[in-house]
Design a protein around this motif. Structure first.
Motif, PDB file in Angstrom:
ATOM      1  N   ARG A 294       0.850  -1.187   0.000  1.00 47.88           N
ATOM      2  CA  ARG A 294       0.000   0.000   0.000  1.00 47.88           C
ATOM      3  C   ARG A 294       0.887   1.238   0.000  1.00 47.88           C
ATOM      4  O   ARG A 294       1.692   1.438   0.902  1.00 47.88           O
ATOM      5  CB  ARG A 294      -0.937   0.013   1.206  1.00 47.88           C
ATOM      6  CG  ARG A 294      -1.914  -1.155   1.224  1.00 47.88           C
ATOM      7  CD  ARG A 294      -2.962  -0.985   2.303  1.00 47.88           C
ATOM      8  NE  ARG A 294      -3.820  -2.157   2.399  1.00 47.88           N
ATOM      9  CZ  ARG A 294      -4.860  -2.255   3.223  1.00 47.88           C
ATOM     10  NH1 ARG A 294      -5.163  -1.238   4.035  1.00 47.88           N
ATOM     11  NH2 ARG A 294      -5.591  -3.354   3.261  1.00 47.88           N
ATOM     12  N   TYR A 295       0.730   2.039  -1.047  1.00 50.31           N
ATOM     13  CA  TYR A 295       1.454   3.303  -1.171  1.00 50.31           C
ATOM     14  C   TYR A 295       0.460   4.447  -1.044  1.00 50.31           C
ATOM     15  O   TYR A 295      -0.545   4.496  -1.775  1.00 50.31           O
ATOM     16  CB  TYR A 295       2.138   3.405  -2.533  1.00 50.31           C
ATOM     17  CG  TYR A 295       3.564   2.907  -2.571  1.00 50.31           C
ATOM     18  CD1 TYR A 295       4.588   3.659  -1.988  1.00 50.31           C
ATOM     19  CD2 TYR A 295       3.885   1.719  -3.208  1.00 50.31           C
ATOM     20  CE1 TYR A 295       5.900   3.217  -2.040  1.00 50.31           C
ATOM     21  CE2 TYR A 295       5.193   1.266  -3.255  1.00 50.31           C
ATOM     22  CZ  TYR A 295       6.193   2.021  -2.673  1.00 50.31           C
ATOM     23  OH  TYR A 295       7.492   1.591  -2.714  1.00 50.31           O
ATOM     24  N   LYS A 296       0.728   5.358  -0.146  1.00 50.89           N
ATOM     25  CA  LYS A 296      -0.021   6.600  -0.095  1.00 50.89           C
ATOM     26  C   LYS A 296       0.983   7.735  -0.236  1.00 50.89           C
ATOM     27  O   LYS A 296       1.584   8.195   0.738  1.00 50.89           O
ATOM     28  CB  LYS A 296      -0.793   6.729   1.215  1.00 50.89           C
ATOM     29  CG  LYS A 296      -1.713   7.947   1.231  1.00 50.89           C
ATOM     30  CD  LYS A 296      -2.608   7.963   2.451  1.00 50.89           C
ATOM     31  CE  LYS A 296      -3.564   9.154   2.376  1.00 50.89           C
ATOM     32  NZ  LYS A 296      -4.494   9.196   3.532  1.00 50.89           N
ATOM     33  N   LEU A 297       1.190   8.173  -1.468  1.00 51.16           N
ATOM     34  CA  LEU A 297       2.159   9.220  -1.772  1.00 51.16           C
ATOM     35  C   LEU A 297       1.484  10.557  -2.056  1.00 51.16           C
ATOM     36  O   LEU A 297       2.173  11.539  -2.320  1.00 51.16           O
ATOM     37  CB  LEU A 297       3.030   8.798  -2.963  1.00 51.16           C
ATOM     38  CG  LEU A 297       3.810   7.489  -2.788  1.00 51.16           C
ATOM     39  CD1 LEU A 297       4.696   7.234  -3.997  1.00 51.16           C
ATOM     40  CD2 LEU A 297       4.641   7.496  -1.514  1.00 51.16           C
ATOM     41  N   ASP A 298       0.161  10.550  -2.028  1.00 48.49           N
ATOM     42  CA  ASP A 298      -0.608  11.783  -2.183  1.00 48.49           C
ATOM     43  C   ASP A 298      -1.535  11.889  -0.984  1.00 48.49           C
ATOM     44  O   ASP A 298      -2.456  11.082  -0.824  1.00 48.49           O
ATOM     45  CB  ASP A 298      -1.402  11.744  -3.488  1.00 48.49           C
ATOM     46  CG  ASP A 298      -2.081  13.077  -3.796  1.00 48.49           C
ATOM     47  OD1 ASP A 298      -2.321  13.858  -2.843  1.00 48.49           O
ATOM     48  OD2 ASP A 298      -2.388  13.335  -4.971  1.00 48.49           O
ATOM     49  N   SER A 299      -1.287  12.886  -0.133  1.00 51.33           N
ATOM     50  CA  SER A 299      -2.039  13.007   1.114  1.00 51.33           C
ATOM     51  C   SER A 299      -3.523  13.234   0.888  1.00 51.33           C
ATOM     52  O   SER A 299      -4.339  12.952   1.771  1.00 51.33           O
ATOM     53  CB  SER A 299      -1.466  14.155   1.956  1.00 51.33           C
ATOM     54  OG  SER A 299      -0.095  13.958   2.197  1.00 51.33           O
ATOM     55  N   ASP A 328       6.972   6.073 -10.430  1.00 47.61           N
ATOM     56  CA  ASP A 328       5.658   5.420 -10.422  1.00 47.61           C
ATOM     57  C   ASP A 328       5.703   3.951 -10.830  1.00 47.61           C
ATOM     58  O   ASP A 328       4.671   3.298 -10.926  1.00 47.61           O
ATOM     59  CB  ASP A 328       4.697   6.170 -11.347  1.00 47.61           C
ATOM     60  CG  ASP A 328       5.182   6.190 -12.795  1.00 47.61           C
ATOM     61  OD1 ASP A 328       6.364   5.849 -13.018  1.00 47.61           O
ATOM     62  OD2 ASP A 328       4.401   6.554 -13.684  1.00 47.61           O
ATOM     63  N   SER A 329       6.887   3.401 -11.069  1.00 48.19           N
ATOM     64  CA  SER A 329       7.016   1.987 -11.458  1.00 48.19           C
ATOM     65  C   SER A 329       7.408   1.158 -10.244  1.00 48.19           C
ATOM     66  O   SER A 329       8.393   1.473  -9.563  1.00 48.19           O
ATOM     67  CB  SER A 329       8.061   1.823 -12.560  1.00 48.19           C
ATOM     68  OG  SER A 329       7.675   2.533 -13.715  1.00 48.19           O
ATOM     69  N   GLY A 348       4.928  10.010  -7.459  1.00 46.89           N
ATOM     70  CA  GLY A 348       6.109   9.191  -7.224  1.00 46.89           C
ATOM     71  C   GLY A 348       7.076   9.711  -6.202  1.00 46.89           C
ATOM     72  O   GLY A 348       8.159   9.155  -6.037  1.00 46.89           O
ATOM     73  N   GLU A 349       6.737  10.796  -5.478  1.00 47.30           N
ATOM     74  CA  GLU A 349       7.637  11.317  -4.454  1.00 47.30           C
ATOM     75  C   GLU A 349       7.126  10.966  -3.064  1.00 47.30           C
ATOM     76  O   GLU A 349       5.974  11.220  -2.726  1.00 47.30           O
ATOM     77  CB  GLU A 349       7.781  12.839  -4.580  1.00 47.30           C
ATOM     78  CG  GLU A 349       8.686  13.257  -5.703  1.00 47.30           C
ATOM     79  CD  GLU A 349       9.157  14.693  -5.535  1.00 47.30           C
ATOM     80  OE1 GLU A 349       8.637  15.395  -4.640  1.00 47.30           O
ATOM     81  OE2 GLU A 349      10.049  15.111  -6.295  1.00 47.30           O
ATOM     82  N   PHE A 350       8.018  10.352  -2.281  1.00 52.11           N
ATOM     83  CA  PHE A 350       7.721   9.996  -0.889  1.00 52.11           C
ATOM     84  C   PHE A 350       8.410  11.055  -0.036  1.00 52.11           C
ATOM     85  O   PHE A 350       9.617  11.017   0.181  1.00 52.11           O
ATOM     86  CB  PHE A 350       8.270   8.589  -0.608  1.00 52.11           C
ATOM     87  CG  PHE A 350       7.744   7.954   0.644  1.00 52.11           C
ATOM     88  CD1 PHE A 350       6.896   8.621   1.511  1.00 52.11           C
ATOM     89  CD2 PHE A 350       8.107   6.643   0.962  1.00 52.11           C
ATOM     90  CE1 PHE A 350       6.421   8.024   2.657  1.00 52.11           C
ATOM     91  CE2 PHE A 350       7.631   6.038   2.106  1.00 52.11           C
ATOM     92  CZ  PHE A 350       6.785   6.723   2.960  1.00 52.11           C
ATOM     93  N   ASN A 351       7.636  12.005   0.452  1.00 54.57           N
ATOM     94  CA  ASN A 351       8.202  13.201   1.080  1.00 54.57           C
ATOM     95  C   ASN A 351       8.271  13.084   2.599  1.00 54.57           C
ATOM     96  O   ASN A 351       7.353  12.564   3.237  1.00 54.57           O
ATOM     97  CB  ASN A 351       7.358  14.432   0.721  1.00 54.57           C
ATOM     98  CG  ASN A 351       7.371  14.716  -0.770  1.00 54.57           C
ATOM     99  OD1 ASN A 351       8.431  14.870  -1.358  1.00 54.57           O
ATOM    100  ND2 ASN A 351       6.198  14.780  -1.364  1.00 54.57           N
ATOM    101  N   GLY A 352       9.369  13.594   3.133  1.00 51.98           N
ATOM    102  CA  GLY A 352       9.506  13.739   4.574  1.00 51.98           C
ATOM    103  C   GLY A 352       9.364  12.439   5.340  1.00 51.98           C
ATOM    104  O   GLY A 352       8.645  12.386   6.354  1.00 51.98           O
ATOM    105  N   ILE A 353      10.060  11.389   4.914  1.00 52.48           N
ATOM    106  CA  ILE A 353       9.909  10.114   5.614  1.00 52.48           C
ATOM    107  C   ILE A 353      10.361  10.271   7.062  1.00 52.48           C
ATOM    108  O   ILE A 353      11.343  10.926   7.371  1.00 52.48           O
ATOM    109  CB  ILE A 353      10.687   8.974   4.909  1.00 52.48           C
ATOM    110  CG1 ILE A 353      12.167   9.289   4.804  1.00 52.48           C
ATOM    111  CG2 ILE A 353      10.104   8.708   3.541  1.00 52.48           C
ATOM    112  CD1 ILE A 353      12.986   8.132   4.315  1.00 52.48           C
TER     113      ILE A 353
END
Length: 500
Positions: A294-299, A328-329, A348-353
């Motif tokens: 599960r990817y949530k890259l857009d809040s 995005d791949s 495709g950007e995972f920000n502020g991990i």
């Protein structure tokens, strides 16, 4: 690493450089062994002269090693020809032997070459000059490269000690990693040393001399391992203050994630990575025993769910997962199954991990309701060699808990559960349960047989007593039934007679 004599080496950087030692005494027998590495096409490894006698080992061409000597009967030569070049800057092993009957030469794993000594002639090898290593007193071309682990008749020569006081020769040998670097596995890095090399496992999820040892831990439902990434203010203050092997950059456009697990729990959360912007990555087993990413890259949008087609992952067996994303791949591989490819619709950007969690997630209020419930359940089973980009959170927790940014709550026990050779604890439980059932069945069968045998024996005794003594059936004190009585009722009335 390893035996000092094995790595004892010298580097000859010129054809005119050499080491010298006392005269070699091998009058009736000689056994000489060493390893060499070179880029030159020829050169003398070893030479010792007498008035007429001599002994010499040399690289006569890029594919031939020659062992020659003279004990007074004229020069005798043994050679081995290689099918591949020997000046490939890799280590090659040489062993030359001579006795009164024959001489032999071995090169790497090639067939040994032999030469018989003359039937009649001189036997003693008489030498009186110094022993030259890497060079020659007879003005032949010297050797350029490395020689190590040199032994004469089983006695090692300390090449490094002599090289330290000899111009043109260096102690040790550079370039071990070009020959042995492949021994460092699982992202281990080969580091040169003067006498050998070592594997740096800092960037590997494994440990051990060659980064091959798996690091595994048993998790219970209450176990939580939290790895905290660099705080935002630390980047602006000093980006080089902390080692990259421990901390990560804040924004990611891709991830390389791998882990091995063993569990019977479903659903189960395997790995969770959070951010300061309510973005996240979750790796889990769903209620159907299949893997979900599960990817949530857009809040502002719901998480994207990528479902694998590989089934039965909560079976108590060992499974390895590799997840890779580039923008995005996304690719996912489980065990030896075919790779599965997916595409994300987010940017495709995972920000502020912020942090990575294995086991129970305590601060799950920002998660979707179903994922929040799953995160609060924790994980029961085994996790091994967990890796997120260059970070190995499980290794940090097990080996460096005080110096790494990890927080552990609940029981976390290092074990061998992640080894393929380790016994399946769930299979052991089932086997134990089955063994118990079998034992009960056997006990019941033996008891029934014993009761039947005793019953028949008593009945036989009764009839025999009636025949001998003429006693009536109703007067018998041992049995309280006659031919018309129900034996089952009698058993219930006087159980002591029928159970042992």
């Amino acid at each position: 690493m390893g035996d000092k004599n094995f790595w004892n080496a010298a580097f000859f950087d010129k054809e005119t450089s050499y080491l010298h030692f006392p005269t070699f005494h091998g009058e009736l027998s000689a056994d000489i062994s060493f390893l060499f590495k070179t880029t030159a096409s020829s050169g003398v490894f070893l030479e010792n002269l007498g008035i007429k006698d001599f002994i010499r080992i040399e690289l006569s061409s890029s594919t031939r090693v020659v062992f020659s000597f003279d004990v007074g009967n004229g020069p005798l030569e043994v050679h081995v020809e290689s099918m591949v070049p020997l000046n490939d800057n890799r280590w090659h092993r040489v062993r030359a032997e001579r006795n009164v009957k024959e001489a032999s030469l071995r090169l790497d794993g090639l067939p040994v070459a032999t030469q018989e000594a003359p039937a009649d002639g001189h036997l003693h090898l008489q030498l009186n000059s110094q022993l030259f290593i890497g060079g020659t007193a007879s003005r032949q071309k010297g050797f350029r490269g490395c020689i190590r682990s040199l032994q004469l008749n089983g006695v090692p020569l300390d090449l490094e000690e002599r090289a330290e006081i000899t111009p043109g020769v260096q102690p040790g040998c550079p370039g071990h990693c070009s020959s042995y670097g492949s021994l460092c596995q699982n992202q281990g890095r080969c580091v040169e040393r003067a006498s050998g090399f070592h594997c740096d496992c800092d960037l590997s999820a494994h440990t051990g001399a060659f980064c091959r040892t798996e690091l595994s831990a048993s998790f219970q439902s209450g176990t939580s391992l939290r790895y905290t990434f660099k705080e935002p203010y630390e980047l602006s203050r000093n980006s080089s203050a902390l080692p990259s092997s421990i901390y990560s950059e804040l924004t990611l456009r891709g991830e390389n994630v791998s882990l091995t697990f063993r569990t019977n729990q479903s659903p189960a959360l395997l790995l969770y990575v959070s951010s300061y912007y309510t973005q996240y990555l979750a790796l889990l087993i769903n209620k159907h025993d299949t893997l979900e990413v599960r990817y949530k890259l857009d809040s502002s949008r719901d998480a994207e769910v990528l479902k694998s087609k590989v089934k039965s992952l909560a079976d108590g067996e060992l499974h390895t997962v590799t997840l890779r994303r580039l923008t995005d791949s996304v690719s996912l591989q489980i065990d030896q199954n075919p790779r599965e490819d997916f595409n994300l619709t987010s940017d495709g950007e995972f920000n502020g991990i912020k942090s990575l969690v294995l086991g129970r997630v305590h601060d799950s209020e920002d998660l979707d309701p179903d994922l929040s419930r799953l995160a609060s359940l924790g994980f029961s089973g085994c996790l091994s060699v967990v890796r997120f980009n260059s970070i190995s959170p499980l290794k940090a927790a097990l080996l460096h808990p005080d110096s790494s940014p990890v927080t552990i709550s609940g029981p976390l026990l290092q074990s061998s559960c992640g080894s393929s050779a380790a016994a399946n604890p769930y299979a052991a439980e089932n086997t134990h349960h089955l063994s118990g059932v079998i034992a009960v069945v056997i006990f019941v069968i033996v008891t029934v047989l014993a009761i039947t045998a005793r019953f028949l024996y008593r009945r036989k005794e009764t009839y025999r007593n009636q025949e001998v003594k003429g006693v009536k059936q109703e007067d018998s004190q041992d049995f309280h039934f006659n031919n018309q009585t129900d034996p089952q009722n009698v058993s219930s009335e006087n159980p002591k007679e029928y159970f042992i």
